[in-house]
Design a protein around this motif. Structure first.
Motif, PDB file in Angstrom:
ATOM      1  N   SER A  25       0.778  -1.323  -0.031  1.00 52.92           N
ATOM      2  CA  SER A  25       0.063  -0.069   0.022  1.00 52.92           C
ATOM      3  C   SER A  25       1.030   1.275   0.250  1.00 52.92           C
ATOM      4  O   SER A  25       0.569   2.147  -0.757  1.00 52.92           O
ATOM      5  CB  SER A  25      -0.891  -0.081   1.164  1.00 52.92           C
ATOM      6  OG  SER A  25      -1.690   1.072   1.410  1.00 52.92           O
ATOM      7  N   ASP A  28       2.671   1.540  -3.241  1.00 52.19           N
ATOM      8  CA  ASP A  28       1.641   1.964  -4.164  1.00 52.19           C
ATOM      9  C   ASP A  28       1.397   3.465  -4.455  1.00 52.19           C
ATOM     10  O   ASP A  28       1.317   4.140  -5.435  1.00 52.19           O
ATOM     11  CB  ASP A  28       0.340   1.177  -4.246  1.00 52.19           C
ATOM     12  CG  ASP A  28      -0.640   1.504  -5.341  1.00 52.19           C
ATOM     13  OD1 ASP A  28      -0.270   1.352  -6.603  1.00 52.19           O
ATOM     14  OD2 ASP A  28      -1.497   2.034  -5.069  1.00 52.19           O
ATOM     15  N   GLN A  29       1.374   4.023  -3.370  1.00 48.80           N
ATOM     16  CA  GLN A  29       1.181   5.409  -3.217  1.00 48.80           C
ATOM     17  C   GLN A  29       2.255   6.340  -3.521  1.00 48.80           C
ATOM     18  O   GLN A  29       2.189   7.389  -4.380  1.00 48.80           O
ATOM     19  CB  GLN A  29       0.789   5.780  -1.825  1.00 48.80           C
ATOM     20  CG  GLN A  29      -0.808   5.343  -1.215  1.00 48.80           C
ATOM     21  CD  GLN A  29      -0.718   5.652   0.163  1.00 48.80           C
ATOM     22  OE1 GLN A  29      -0.131   6.115   0.942  1.00 48.80           O
ATOM     23  NE2 GLN A  29      -2.041   5.135   0.484  1.00 48.80           N
ATOM     24  N   SER A  30       3.597   5.651  -3.707  1.00 50.00           N
ATOM     25  CA  SER A  30       4.793   6.322  -3.953  1.00 50.00           C
ATOM     26  C   SER A  30       5.178   6.091  -5.214  1.00 50.00           C
ATOM     27  O   SER A  30       5.729   7.176  -5.960  1.00 50.00           O
ATOM     28  CB  SER A  30       5.864   5.811  -3.041  1.00 50.00           C
ATOM     29  OG  SER A  30       5.708   6.037  -1.567  1.00 50.00           O
ATOM     30  N   LEU A  31       4.938   5.070  -5.796  1.00 53.93           N
ATOM     31  CA  LEU A  31       5.211   4.721  -7.122  1.00 53.93           C
ATOM     32  C   LEU A  31       4.066   5.047  -8.077  1.00 53.93           C
ATOM     33  O   LEU A  31       4.254   4.854  -9.522  1.00 53.93           O
ATOM     34  CB  LEU A  31       5.622   3.131  -7.232  1.00 53.93           C
ATOM     35  CG  LEU A  31       6.764   2.548  -6.344  1.00 53.93           C
ATOM     36  CD1 LEU A  31       6.787   1.205  -6.705  1.00 53.93           C
ATOM     37  CD2 LEU A  31       8.161   3.466  -6.908  1.00 53.93           C
ATOM     38  N   GLN A  32       3.082   5.544  -7.875  1.00 54.99           N
ATOM     39  CA  GLN A  32       1.702   5.989  -8.480  1.00 54.99           C
ATOM     40  C   GLN A  32       1.297   4.925  -9.726  1.00 54.99           C
ATOM     41  O   GLN A  32       1.496   5.126 -10.888  1.00 54.99           O
ATOM     42  CB  GLN A  32       2.421   7.206  -9.352  1.00 54.99           C
ATOM     43  CG  GLN A  32       2.788   8.544  -8.325  1.00 54.99           C
ATOM     44  CD  GLN A  32       3.380   9.589  -9.095  1.00 54.99           C
ATOM     45  OE1 GLN A  32       3.993   9.506 -10.267  1.00 54.99           O
ATOM     46  NE2 GLN A  32       3.691  10.621  -8.632  1.00 54.99           N
ATOM     47  N   ARG A  33       0.949   4.021  -8.883  1.00 56.96           N
ATOM     48  CA  ARG A  33       0.182   2.744  -9.720  1.00 56.96           C
ATOM     49  C   ARG A  33       1.160   2.104 -10.625  1.00 56.96           C
ATOM     50  O   ARG A  33       0.701   1.572 -11.794  1.00 56.96           O
ATOM     51  CB  ARG A  33      -0.987   3.338 -10.289  1.00 56.96           C
ATOM     52  CG  ARG A  33      -2.091   3.940  -9.555  1.00 56.96           C
ATOM     53  CD  ARG A  33      -2.692   3.172  -8.606  1.00 56.96           C
ATOM     54  NE  ARG A  33      -3.475   2.073  -9.278  1.00 56.96           N
ATOM     55  CZ  ARG A  33      -3.855   1.232  -8.768  1.00 56.96           C
ATOM     56  NH1 ARG A  33      -3.663   0.828  -7.358  1.00 56.96           N
ATOM     57  NH2 ARG A  33      -4.529   0.126  -9.286  1.00 56.96           N
ATOM     58  N   SER A  34       2.412   1.858 -10.362  1.00 55.11           N
ATOM     59  CA  SER A  34       3.359   1.223 -11.032  1.00 55.11           C
ATOM     60  C   SER A  34       2.887  -0.350 -11.262  1.00 55.11           C
ATOM     61  O   SER A  34       2.284  -0.789 -10.250  1.00 55.11           O
ATOM     62  CB  SER A  34       4.716   1.187 -10.848  1.00 55.11           C
ATOM     63  OG  SER A  34       5.549   0.178 -11.287  1.00 55.11           O
ATOM     64  N   ARG A  97      12.768   2.884  -7.933  1.00 51.77           N
ATOM     65  CA  ARG A  97      12.166   1.934  -8.853  1.00 51.77           C
ATOM     66  C   ARG A  97      12.947   0.940  -9.226  1.00 51.77           C
ATOM     67  O   ARG A  97      12.668   0.166 -10.110  1.00 51.77           O
ATOM     68  CB  ARG A  97      12.023   3.015  -9.960  1.00 51.77           C
ATOM     69  CG  ARG A  97      11.020   4.244  -9.562  1.00 51.77           C
ATOM     70  CD  ARG A  97      10.501   4.818 -10.853  1.00 51.77           C
ATOM     71  NE  ARG A  97       9.746   5.903 -10.628  1.00 51.77           N
ATOM     72  CZ  ARG A  97       8.334   5.931 -10.305  1.00 51.77           C
ATOM     73  NH1 ARG A  97       7.664   4.838 -10.577  1.00 51.77           N
ATOM     74  NH2 ARG A  97       7.573   6.818 -10.096  1.00 51.77           N
ATOM     75  N   TRP A 148      -2.959  -3.355  -3.561  1.00 53.21           N
ATOM     76  CA  TRP A 148      -2.418  -2.750  -4.698  1.00 53.21           C
ATOM     77  C   TRP A 148      -4.029  -1.968  -5.408  1.00 53.21           C
ATOM     78  O   TRP A 148      -4.082  -0.861  -5.866  1.00 53.21           O
ATOM     79  CB  TRP A 148      -1.718  -3.484  -5.652  1.00 53.21           C
ATOM     80  CG  TRP A 148      -1.330  -2.718  -7.105  1.00 53.21           C
ATOM     81  CD1 TRP A 148      -0.418  -1.698  -7.028  1.00 53.21           C
ATOM     82  CD2 TRP A 148      -1.739  -2.829  -8.124  1.00 53.21           C
ATOM     83  NE1 TRP A 148      -0.467  -1.519  -8.457  1.00 53.21           N
ATOM     84  CE2 TRP A 148      -1.210  -2.064  -9.166  1.00 53.21           C
ATOM     85  CE3 TRP A 148      -2.770  -3.708  -8.661  1.00 53.21           C
ATOM     86  CZ2 TRP A 148      -1.623  -1.979 -10.506  1.00 53.21           C
ATOM     87  CZ3 TRP A 148      -3.166  -3.528 -10.160  1.00 53.21           C
ATOM     88  CH2 TRP A 148      -2.496  -2.867 -11.036  1.00 53.21           C
TER      89      TRP A 148
END
Length: 187
Positions: A25, A28-34, A97, A148
């Motif tokens: 979670s 997901d917020q940091s990677l912007q829906r990768s 990343r 996710w």
């Protein structure tokens, strides 16, 4: 109810609100829906589920009687401890990343979590590591993908904590039952 289905549902419930789900979670917020994140979460779930299931079956194959029952109960006890241990909210300051770094973090969070210990105990009890591994993998992967898919899920909600406490109590009861059966009837 078939043990594999019960283990799948228990793994799903044990992953809910757990460290791996909180990490997914937060990432997901940091990677912007990768798309990298769900693939990595499922991959690490496969590896850790099968490693623990194979380890449980192998160790149980070396033991007989009460010592084997103690191994199974120990796995269930460790699952209960993991379920009762408080989970802290993860904040990602500078997300990477790198697939390697994310995979290592996911492996570290999942290797000794409650679903893996449940799979360890189930594989030790049944000598069926493939079935236990699949059940744990599928149950925990569904919970990680839910984190996710729904990043606003509150892993600290009261119902999640209560569910984890109930599952911990059931794991302890099952462990006590295994020891009682082995001690009174011989395993």
């Amino acid at each position: 109810m078939d043990l594999a289905i019960f283990l799948l549902l228990a793994s799903f419930a044990a992953t809910m609100g757990g460290r791996a789900q909180v990490l997914v979670s937060a990432l997901d917020q940091s990677l912007q829906r990768s798309a990298l994140l769900p693939n990595t979460a499922v991959f690490s779930s496969v590896i850790t589920a099968f490693v623990m299931a194979i380890l449980g079956a192998w160790l149980a194959g070396q033991l007989i009687g009460l010592s084997r029952a103690m191994l199974i109960a120990g796995g269930l006890g460790l699952a209960a401890i993991e379920l009762l241990w408080p989970v802290r909210r993860v904040t990602i300051a500078e997300p990477t990343r790198s697939i390697g770094a994310i995979t290592l973090a996911m492996l570290a969070k999942q290797l000794f979590d409650a679903p893996r210990w449940l799979g360890f105990a189930a594989a030790a009890a049944t000598q069926a590591p493939i079935e236990a591994g699949f059940a744990v993998w599928f149950g925990s992967a569904m919970a990680l993908l839910a984190a996710w898919q729904f990043p606003a899920f509150d892993s600290e909600a009261k119902w999640v904590r209560v569910m984890r406490w109930i599952l911990a109590a059931l794991a302890l009861l099952a462990g006590g039952f295994v020891i009682w059966i082995a001690g009174s009837h011989g395993a």
